[in-house]
Enzyme design. Sequence first.
Site, PDB file in Angstrom:
ATOM      1  N   ASP A  32       0.859  -1.182   0.000  1.00  0.00           N
ATOM      2  CA  ASP A  32       0.000   0.000   0.000  1.00  0.00           C
ATOM      3  C   ASP A  32       0.897   1.234   0.000  1.00  0.00           C
ATOM      4  O   ASP A  32       2.069   1.163   0.415  1.00  0.00           O
ATOM      5  CB  ASP A  32      -0.910   0.004   1.221  1.00  0.00           C
ATOM      6  CG  ASP A  32      -1.900   1.162   1.194  1.00  0.00           C
ATOM      7  OD1 ASP A  32      -2.761   1.188   0.298  1.00  0.00           O
ATOM      8  OD2 ASP A  32      -1.814   2.042   2.068  1.00  0.00           O
ATOM      9  N   GLU A  71       0.904   5.722   0.662  1.00  0.00           N
ATOM     10  CA  GLU A  71       0.253   6.980   1.033  1.00  0.00           C
ATOM     11  C   GLU A  71       0.909   8.073   0.194  1.00  0.00           C
ATOM     12  O   GLU A  71       2.106   7.995  -0.121  1.00  0.00           O
ATOM     13  CB  GLU A  71       0.405   7.278   2.525  1.00  0.00           C
ATOM     14  CG  GLU A  71      -0.227   6.229   3.436  1.00  0.00           C
ATOM     15  CD  GLU A  71      -1.723   6.087   3.283  1.00  0.00           C
ATOM     16  OE1 GLU A  71      -2.364   7.036   2.772  1.00  0.00           O
ATOM     17  OE2 GLU A  71      -2.267   5.038   3.655  1.00  0.00           O
ATOM     18  N   GLU A 124      -5.699  18.347   3.309  1.00  0.00           N
ATOM     19  CA  GLU A 124      -6.694  17.319   2.994  1.00  0.00           C
ATOM     20  C   GLU A 124      -6.078  15.919   3.072  1.00  0.00           C
ATOM     21  O   GLU A 124      -6.700  14.980   3.573  1.00  0.00           O
ATOM     22  CB  GLU A 124      -7.285  17.550   1.597  1.00  0.00           C
ATOM     23  CG  GLU A 124      -8.108  18.816   1.451  1.00  0.00           C
ATOM     24  CD  GLU A 124      -7.249  20.067   1.283  1.00  0.00           C
ATOM     25  OE1 GLU A 124      -5.998  19.927   1.152  1.00  0.00           O
ATOM     26  OE2 GLU A 124      -7.811  21.173   1.304  1.00  0.00           O
ATOM     27  N   HIS A 126      -4.107  10.481   6.366  1.00  0.00           N
ATOM     28  CA  HIS A 126      -3.033   9.610   6.865  1.00  0.00           C
ATOM     29  C   HIS A 126      -2.244  10.205   8.026  1.00  0.00           C
ATOM     30  O   HIS A 126      -1.425   9.521   8.630  1.00  0.00           O
ATOM     31  CB  HIS A 126      -2.060   9.249   5.735  1.00  0.00           C
ATOM     32  CG  HIS A 126      -1.632  10.401   4.879  1.00  0.00           C
ATOM     33  ND1 HIS A 126      -1.008  11.524   5.372  1.00  0.00           N
ATOM     34  CD2 HIS A 126      -1.743  10.587   3.544  1.00  0.00           C
ATOM     35  CE1 HIS A 126      -0.733  12.349   4.379  1.00  0.00           C
ATOM     36  NE2 HIS A 126      -1.175  11.822   3.254  1.00  0.00           N
ATOM     37  N   HIS A 184      -4.872   6.372   8.310  1.00  0.00           N
ATOM     38  CA  HIS A 184      -4.304   5.423   7.353  1.00  0.00           C
ATOM     39  C   HIS A 184      -2.785   5.398   7.497  1.00  0.00           C
ATOM     40  O   HIS A 184      -2.153   6.399   7.787  1.00  0.00           O
ATOM     41  CB  HIS A 184      -4.658   5.844   5.931  1.00  0.00           C
ATOM     42  CG  HIS A 184      -6.104   5.748   5.611  1.00  0.00           C
ATOM     43  ND1 HIS A 184      -6.570   5.223   4.431  1.00  0.00           N
ATOM     44  CD2 HIS A 184      -7.204   6.106   6.314  1.00  0.00           C
ATOM     45  CE1 HIS A 184      -7.893   5.262   4.418  1.00  0.00           C
ATOM     46  NE2 HIS A 184      -8.296   5.804   5.550  1.00  0.00           N
ATOM     47  N   ASP A 213      -2.229  -0.618   6.546  1.00  0.00           N
ATOM     48  CA  ASP A 213      -3.213  -0.963   5.524  1.00  0.00           C
ATOM     49  C   ASP A 213      -2.806  -2.218   4.751  1.00  0.00           C
ATOM     50  O   ASP A 213      -3.658  -3.012   4.348  1.00  0.00           O
ATOM     51  CB  ASP A 213      -3.408   0.209   4.557  1.00  0.00           C
ATOM     52  CG  ASP A 213      -4.266   1.308   5.164  1.00  0.00           C
ATOM     53  OD1 ASP A 213      -4.662   1.184   6.336  1.00  0.00           O
ATOM     54  OD2 ASP A 213      -4.531   2.308   4.471  1.00  0.00           O
TER      55      ASP A 213
END
Length: 235
Positions: free
Chosen positions: A8, A10, A53, A58, A154, A159
């Site tokens: 995963d 970010e 945002e 995260h 997150h 994740d």
Amino acid sequence: MVRQVIFDTETTGFSPQDGDRLIEIGAIEMIDGNLTGESFHRYVNPERDVPMEAYRVHRISTEMLQDKPLFRDPSVGEAFLAFIEGAELIAHNAPFDVGFINAELDIAGLPALTNKVIDTVPMARRKFPGAPASLDALCQRFGISKAERDEKGHGALLDAELLARVYIELTGGRQASFLSASTSSRSAPGDAGGDRAVTYQRPRPLPPRITDEERAAHRAFIEELGTPIWAKLQG
């Protein structure tokens, strides 16, 4: 042997074409459906600010990343390619993660990914048509706790760990692992148990399913038959 890497990412936003960059990679290894405990995790300096945002999702700030290596540092890009070499890649909404990885590889002058990629989103939609296919929804469906994710936001490695458990459920891996464990627990040839499989006993017996009325009706039916054949054999 099937080696898979669940991973995963970010990022600072939704599109590398718009200047968004990778800020975290998390990946864990699975061999023949079993997690090995091997993992890869890096925070990455994106060479730009992290929008508020994205931070709300995260909780990784610009300040947190200032002293982290760039993707082109050998400890990140090259190390990630070495970790995934020869493995199938598994990601949730894979085009997003693969797109960002390939964009960073291109900036670093490294080759694009050539691994086979499995996307768990279409897998989930095929298995549960019309149902939500987000990672949160699948964790809830399979009873996988995401308390840490809810508390801390997150994270790529977290994740990836959740996705690994979801993937195992989507592919029936839990049942397969149980059957494999049953098979591997057979007695070795020459042992007192021979080659018999281990049998498992319920912690408590099931409650009776026959009512007293059904037992009485059965006795009456037997009496109507006269002397049953098994009684004659015993005599």
